[in-house]
Scaffold this active site. Structure first.
Site, mmCIF file in Angstrom:
data_model
loop_
_atom_site.group_PDB
_atom_site.id
_atom_site.type_symbol
_atom_site.label_atom_id
_atom_site.label_comp_id
_atom_site.label_asym_id
_atom_site.label_seq_id
_atom_site.Cartn_x
_atom_site.Cartn_y
_atom_site.Cartn_z
ATOM 1 C CG ASP A 209 39.652 41.244 39.588
ATOM 2 O OD1 ASP A 209 39.209 41.029 38.464
ATOM 3 O OD2 ASP A 209 40.326 40.416 40.233
ATOM 4 C CD GLU A 266 35.028 40.105 37.795
ATOM 5 O OE1 GLU A 266 35.126 39.190 36.976
ATOM 6 O OE2 GLU A 266 35.777 40.169 38.784
HETATM 7 C C1 GLC Z 1 38.397 38.649 37.395
HETATM 8 C C2 GLC Z 1 39.111 39.053 36.132
HETATM 9 C C3 GLC Z 1 39.830 37.861 35.595
HETATM 10 C C4 GLC Z 1 40.831 37.389 36.613
HETATM 11 C C5 GLC Z 1 40.169 37.124 37.967
HETATM 12 C C6 GLC Z 1 41.195 37.002 39.054
HETATM 13 O O1 GLC Z 1 37.390 37.745 37.155
HETATM 14 O O2 GLC Z 1 38.205 39.616 35.235
HETATM 15 O O3 GLC Z 1 40.448 38.123 34.376
HETATM 16 O O4 GLC Z 1 41.445 36.212 36.172
HETATM 17 O O5 GLC Z 1 39.322 38.169 38.329
HETATM 18 O O6 GLC Z 1 41.764 38.245 39.351
#
Ligand code: GLC
Length: 539
Positions: A209, A266
């Site tokens: 994440d 991500e």
């Molecule tokens: C990422 C996740 C999202 C979350 C954010 C903070 O972007 O996909 O859902 O709110 O991180 O952890």
């Protein structure tokens, strides 16, 4: 075609958002026993792996992306043993399992943050997070001008037990998601330990994440313009070179284990920076958000496909493809609007999508995506053709974005609505009691899984057939060769023995009489009108 031994290079990975997948306990929130209950469904659909959004112990300020204990399952989702059982049950069906790791921040209810609150400025407990003195005569101003991704300031000031104002702490997301200090060796070793904990349990990989957020620019300088995490516009909060050393160390942790374990980034960064995250000694894949946000335009698709393949080939990484996830407007809804590249959720006051046009384009986009070489992601419910809940009444909203943006952004609840399993059951079969934590839109009834799996013309059957052909023909391990000559508005390419023609916006195309149609969206009448895709078997 020979398959490479590393499963993640070609895998189709199904994203499960556990609170909305399937509820067995009856409380209206999905749970891990519910996931296990539907593993056969996923095996039958034909995916290779599942990625689960967080199910760890959490006060749920950001739907579980605020983790209070990285090794325990939240009671909302079941028991910790259920996570272990899930891995076993998935493996027994030939499915790989990816867990979500949230290293940028913890919950404010994590034991570490509680200890930091109780400790003094300058203490080792505070050093695990980003505490700073404020600016101004009495420290009454935040340490810098950063804003939270969800809206409002990125700093919150503490108040001491006696009521006196104290230090500030950084939270790039919600106030209940304090950012960790990745300069701290204690933080680094704890996360390596968490990785090992789940690797020992047999997990096949992790989705990381906010992978571009962990390290902040030295001195935490002010930003000189508004920066959004979810844009390519970076700033001192994002995409600092220091993150790469962390991923190199994690790569080494995974390499100690058998079975090609994988890390997925991500990282919302400029496309020329994304390959840095998937160099041979770092992560294994990264989400391709340029593909997700690509507008419905043939030239734009050709450009993004070409540049994604080139960038990943240069570092020996597989290219990934994704159209929907739990943070964006589902692609059926997105592609049915004027602004097809706009991923932000919409509410009852916004321009509504054309659902039929959206469905035509969504299935055409999916069929194009599944013909591409590399690894692809499918977000739960897209195999049913689900739209977002675009008219969700505001009183149901739970995404912190809604409150923190002063109701400017409706947030992401619309793509997180509980799945419809059975058309004539209460709550569309999501839960045995009919409870659902968000109401389902009326349109979900006809789209319920039980209405689709035995219908050869359903969206589910299209996904099922495409996944089967993709696997049988080794498309994930193939390579792309552009086909010219179909004119403007068309994306056409060959991958192995499959020719994929996506008529994005061009005039109708008459397929040759002897064309052997493997799969297509819309009628099989030899004509490919705009907003449709066809796969032909190479003669
Ligand atoms: C990422 C996740 C999202 C979350 C954010 C903070 O972007 O996909 O859902 O709110 O991180 O952890």
């Amino acid at each position: 075609m020979t398959q490479t031994p590393e499963w993640w290079r070609t895998a189709v990975i199904y994203q499960i958002y556990p609170r909305s997948f399937r509820d067995l306990s009856g409380d209206g929130y999905g749970d891990l026993p519910g996931v296990i209950d539907r593993l056969d469904y996923l095996r039958d659909l034909g995916v290779d792996a599942v990625w689960l959004s967080p199910f760890y112990r959490s006060p749920m300020a950001d739907a579980g992306y605020d983790v209070a204990d990285y090794r325990a399952v939240d009671p909302m989702f079941g028991e910790t043993a259920d996570a272990h059982r899930l891995i076993e049950e998935a493996h027994a069906r030939g499915l790989k399992v990816i867990f979500d790791l949230v290293p940028n921040h913890t919950s404010d209810e994590h034991a570490w943050f509680q200890a930091a609150l109780a400790a003094k400025p300058g203490s080792p407990e505070r050093d695990r997070y980003m505490f700073r003195d404020g600016k101004g005569a009495d420290g009454e101003l935040p340490p810098n001008n950063w804003t939270s991704v969800f809206g409002g300031p990125a700093w919150t000031r503490l108040t001491g037990a006696d009521g006196t104002p104290e230090q500030w702490y950084l939270h790039l997301f919600d106030v209940k998601q304090p950012d960790l200090n990745w300069d701290s060796p204690v933080v680094r070793s704890e996360f390596e330990d968490i990785l090992r904990h789940w690797l020992d349990a047999g997990v096949d990989g992790f989705r990381i994440d906010v992978a571009h957020g962990l390290v902040k620019a030295e001195g935490l300088p002010d930003v000189d313009h508004d920066t959004l995490m979810l844009s390519s516009d970076s700033g001192p909060q994002w995409d600092q070179d220091g993150v790469h050393e962390i991923y190199r160390s994690w790569h080494r942790v995974l390499a100690d284990y058998d079975g090609d374990r994988a890390l997925v980034a991500e990282a919302w960064v400029h496309s020329d920076r994304l390959p840095l995250y998937v160099r041979r000694d770092e992560m294994h894949q990264a989400f391709n958000f340029d593909f997700l946000t690509c507008p419905w335009d043939a030239d734009a698709y050709r450009d993004v496909i070409t540049s994604s393949l080139e960038a990943n080939d240069a570092v020996g990484a597989p290219t990934t493809w994704v159209l929907s996830n739990h943070d964006v407007l589902r692609h059926r809804s997105r592609l049915g609007r004027e602004d097809t590249g706009n991923r932000f959720g919409i509410g009852p006051d916004d321009e509504q999508p054309d659902h039929e046009l959206g469905l035509a384009r969504a299935t055409a986009a999916t069929l194009m995506m599944l013909a591409l070489p590399g690894s692809a992601y499918v977000y739960q419910g897209e195999e049913l053709g689900l739209p977002d809940h675009t008219t969700l009444p505001h009183e149901y909203r739970q995404d912190p974005t809604w409150e923190r943006s002063d109701h400017e952004q409706v947030g992401r609840d619309g793509c997180r609505v509980p799945l419809p399993w059975t058309a004539d059951a209460p709550g569309l079969g999501f839960s045995p009691t009919g409870e659902t934590w968000l109401p389902q839109p009326e349109s979900y009834r006809d789209l319920a899984a039980d209405q689709q799996v035995d219908d050869p013309d359903s969206v589910w059957s299209l996904y099922h057939a495409a996944l089967a052909e993709r696997r049988a023909r080794g498309l994930g391990a193939g390579s792309l060769e552009w086909i010219e000559g179909y004119g403007d508005g068309v994306v056409a390419f060959r991958n192995g023995d499959v020719v994929c023609i996506a008529n994005i916006s061009g005039p109708e195309i008459h397929l040759p009489d002897d064309a052997s149609v493997l799969l297509c969206t819309g009628p099989r009448d030899g004509v490919l009108t705009a907003n449709r895709t066809v796969w032909l078997a190479q003669q």
